[in-house]
Write a protein that holds these residues in place. Sequence first.
Motif, mmCIF file in Angstrom:
data_model
loop_
_atom_site.group_PDB
_atom_site.id
_atom_site.type_symbol
_atom_site.label_atom_id
_atom_site.label_comp_id
_atom_site.label_asym_id
_atom_site.label_seq_id
_atom_site.Cartn_x
_atom_site.Cartn_y
_atom_site.Cartn_z
ATOM 1 N N THR A 51 0.857 -1.181 0.000
ATOM 2 C CA THR A 51 0.000 0.000 0.000
ATOM 3 C C THR A 51 0.891 1.229 0.000
ATOM 4 N N ALA A 53 0.906 5.235 0.306
ATOM 5 C CA ALA A 53 0.114 6.370 0.772
ATOM 6 C C ALA A 53 0.368 7.584 -0.110
ATOM 7 N N THR A 73 -1.928 -1.033 -3.888
ATOM 8 C CA THR A 73 -3.005 -0.143 -3.466
ATOM 9 C C THR A 73 -2.448 1.260 -3.288
ATOM 10 N N ASP A 75 -3.468 4.682 -1.465
ATOM 11 C CA ASP A 75 -4.356 5.077 -0.382
ATOM 12 C C ASP A 75 -4.213 6.567 -0.115
ATOM 13 N N GLY A 77 -5.616 8.178 2.338
ATOM 14 C CA GLY A 77 -5.705 8.511 3.758
ATOM 15 C C GLY A 77 -6.840 9.455 4.092
ATOM 16 N N ASP A 78 -7.915 9.412 3.304
ATOM 17 C CA ASP A 78 -9.066 10.307 3.482
ATOM 18 C C ASP A 78 -8.661 11.770 3.422
ATOM 19 N N THR A 97 -5.721 -0.772 -6.788
ATOM 20 C CA THR A 97 -6.801 -0.341 -5.919
ATOM 21 C C THR A 97 -6.564 1.115 -5.559
ATOM 22 N N GLN A 99 -8.101 3.858 -3.040
ATOM 23 C CA GLN A 99 -9.023 3.908 -1.906
ATOM 24 C C GLN A 99 -8.751 5.107 -1.011
ATOM 25 N N HIS A 100 -9.814 5.531 -0.322
ATOM 26 C CA HIS A 100 -9.753 6.573 0.702
ATOM 27 C C HIS A 100 -9.195 7.886 0.165
ATOM 28 N N ASP A 124 -14.369 3.453 -1.498
ATOM 29 C CA ASP A 124 -14.370 4.230 -0.251
ATOM 30 C C ASP A 124 -13.709 5.589 -0.415
ATOM 31 N N ASN A 125 -13.929 6.217 -1.570
ATOM 32 C CA ASN A 125 -13.472 7.589 -1.786
ATOM 33 C C ASN A 125 -14.637 8.525 -1.501
#
Length: 361
Positions: A51, A53, A73, A75, A77-78, A97, A99-100, A124-125
């Motif tokens: 993953t 970030a 992935t 990510d 991290g929102d 992937t 995500q976030h 989950d975005n």
Amino acid sequence: MACWMACATTAQAADGVVTAGNCNEAGFQSVLATVDGSGGGRITFQCGTATIAFTHYKTIASAVVVDGGGTITFDGGDASPFFQVFFSAHATLRGLTLQHGRKGDVHALENFGTLRLDRVRVRDNVSDGPAVANDGILVVQASTFSGNRNTASGGDGGAISNRNGTLVVRASTFVGNVAARNGGAIHSASGTSVSNSTFTENEAVGGAAFYQEGSGESRIEHATVTGNDATFGGGVYNEGSASATLTISRSILAGNAGGNCDGVLVSAGYNLWSGATQCPFSQAGDGAGDPLLGALASNGGATQTMLPGGGSAAIDRVPASQCPIRVDQRGGSRPAGAGCDSGAVEAGAALDVVFQDGFEF
């Protein structure tokens, strides 16, 4: 001589590898900058399952393929989006992937050029906009969009908003995406083509699976649209402006809260619906019946699907002579019986092992 000098100074395309020890944002960005700056190439990873970030979005301006091999992935991290694809680009994201991703009204993915998503999971975005905003040419193949949310007041498109471009979706699944206004899974204001795809558990005020407005000719063919929830057009909705058409064929529209079909729609035949709301279709093969769909599950292929059970009204609904698409969402051959099945999945189809890669939702 002039041609030789021009050719000598033109950057040469180069592939790149993100190597072990550099499987982080800085390592990936360094390889991306080199490949993109060279005129394009393919980026692969020697990272195993990893993953990475993201803290800010990356730009792509040339012909770049980012191939995660099903093990990488990205990510956000929102807090961070992922990519902006420039008008000049012909980009492919494969086996990844995403995500976030989140950053106010900045989309997780923003496309102005030509972008292909091949076996990508976008999940989950959450932001004040769609997960993917398209103003160019976007091709989505064998990908899954799940749990994406457009939270903006009046926000359209939970997973994808085709704002002023061309959108092609094939063999993909949209599950649990939400828009604050219209188009829980897909909102389209331009030409869109959807085939062999599954829509379930998406939510919106209008058109939970698919909402059409604006202009352009859009088509939905061999889709399974079930269990979506909207105030109106729980399945599909077309505003019906003079320049926007939505034609549906060989599809299942079943059990969608707020109605299976709404707005100005055109049938090209062999659609099946069930539930309280009938679809306004009267072409050959159109009618009500129970598709007897199984739960969303891994039934082979790159995405999860919903199989029609024995006795389903979808099975062999389409005469063999009326089956222009000879594979189903999983890559299984059509027809498997006397005719083709309505919906995204062909019951009893033989599956090609090339599609059995285990990269599923």
